[in-house]
Scaffold this active site. Structure first.
Site, PDB file in Angstrom:
ATOM      1  N   PRO A 193      42.321  42.255  38.003  1.00 58.55           N
ATOM      2  CA  PRO A 193      42.512  43.194  37.543  1.00 58.55           C
ATOM      3  C   PRO A 193      43.137  44.355  38.366  1.00 58.55           C
ATOM      4  O   PRO A 193      43.060  44.553  39.486  1.00 58.55           O
ATOM      5  CB  PRO A 193      40.992  43.828  37.367  1.00 58.55           C
ATOM      6  CG  PRO A 193      40.186  43.157  38.271  1.00 58.55           C
ATOM      7  CD  PRO A 193      40.807  41.669  38.518  1.00 58.55           C
ATOM      8  N   GLU A 194      43.981  45.234  37.800  1.00 62.21           N
ATOM      9  CA  GLU A 194      44.815  46.306  38.391  1.00 62.21           C
ATOM     10  C   GLU A 194      44.271  47.633  37.753  1.00 62.21           C
ATOM     11  O   GLU A 194      43.073  47.652  37.067  1.00 62.21           O
ATOM     12  CB  GLU A 194      46.279  46.343  38.138  1.00 62.21           C
ATOM     13  CG  GLU A 194      46.805  45.239  38.939  1.00 62.21           C
ATOM     14  CD  GLU A 194      48.445  45.179  38.981  1.00 62.21           C
ATOM     15  OE1 GLU A 194      48.967  46.128  38.848  1.00 62.21           O
ATOM     16  OE2 GLU A 194      48.986  44.225  39.335  1.00 62.21           O
TER      17      GLU A 194
END
Ligand SMILES: [Zn+2]
Length: 292
Positions: free
Chosen positions: A2-3
């Site tokens: 996840p960013e």
């Protein structure tokens, strides 16, 4: 992995069910994830009301009415699942999409479970265990070892042209590496750096200190735009939440260059093909025709 936009989407998905609610019970099913959990974590969380959910870089911060803040990091593979029935509680009106997700049977990698007093259950599942949770005093949260080292938020007021120009000044590292440096700007990851450099027409290999002031200035709003569009896409995924299995934060999003090696460039009139190179062990995707 996840960013920032994915983490922001998780935060937005959790906030209607967690903010204002009390953690009636916390199950902490193992002593650690990436690092040991704080001492007596379950006890310190039980009975705490969540005042607000914030985000700093890729960390979700839950400020509690006990004076402590819970830090949550999803790591590489961490997932947040909401279960419960939003249709028979007051939260229905607040949810971006109604959901009825039966509480799942416990799974092997359900490491922490929050049982909220509104009937929902938040499950943190993380097969690879690179995630983390910690508790700190809210008043001094910014000095936590994971947060104190972070540069400005890319969507915040402290990230601006002068800051980026100063950070790039005389730096001989490739711009790709400079933008991944969390001290220069926090929360940017591989995907969105590739996308921003494509839109800015800057080669990922170009040395940071050799980019003209004009192009550095243009990069700031482009980074904000790329992230904002992804957050919007995440918001759409929340509106479709009823279809999902209660998992937050991973959504379909189309990229111009990321993951498109060998595909034609999408710039009008460009005959280039997206290439992939490896920089500091990470793949960079770019169009050699458009990006200089
Ligand atoms: Zn191109």
């Amino acid at each position: 992995m996840p960013e920032l936009p994915e983490v922001e989407t998780v935060r937005r998905g959790l906030s209607p069910v967690m903010e204002g609610a009390v953690i009636a019970r916390a199950d902490v099913n193992r002593p650690d994830l990436r690092w040991p959990f704080p001492a007596r974590m379950a006890e310190r969380l039980t009975g705490a009301r969540i005042r607000q959910l914030r985000r700093r870089s890729k960390y979700i911060l839950a400020d509690l009415d006990t004076g402590e803040t819970l830090l949550i990091h999803l790591g590489m593979s961490g997932r947040m699942l909401i279960s419960g029935d939003s249709t028979d509680t007051e939260m229905a009106a607040k949810m971006p999409g109604r959901f009825v997700h039966a509480h799942p049977a416990p799974e092997k990698h359900d490491h922490v479970v929050f049982h909220m007093d509104n009937g929902t259950r938040i499950t943190f599942n993380d097969p690879r265990r690179f995630g983390a949770m910690d508790l700190m005093e809210t008043a001094t949260a910014e000095s936590h070892k994971l947060l104190a080292v972070l540069g400005p938020e890319p969507l915040g007021n402290d990230f601006h042209e002068e800051h980026l120009a100063g950070a790039f000044h005389k730096r001989m590292m490739p711009v790709k590496s400079a933008l991944l440096d969390q001290k220069i700007v926090s929360g940017l990851g591989n995907i969105y750096v590739c996308e921003a450099l494509f839109r800015a027409g800057i080669s990922p290999s170009r040395r940071a200190g050799r980019i003209s002031a004009q192009r550095v200035a243009a990069l700031v709003p482009i980074i904000r735009q790329v992230l904002s569009e992804a957050i919007d896409a995440g918001g759409s995924s929340l509106r479709d939440f009823r279809q999902a299995d209660g998992e937050l934060g991973y959504f379909q999003h189309t990229f111009d260059v990321y993951g498109r090696e060998g595909a034609p460039c999408r710039t009008n009139g460009c005959r280039g093909v997206i290439r992939r190179i490896v920089q500091s062990g990470r793949s960079s995707f770019y169009c050699a025709q458009c990006q200089r």
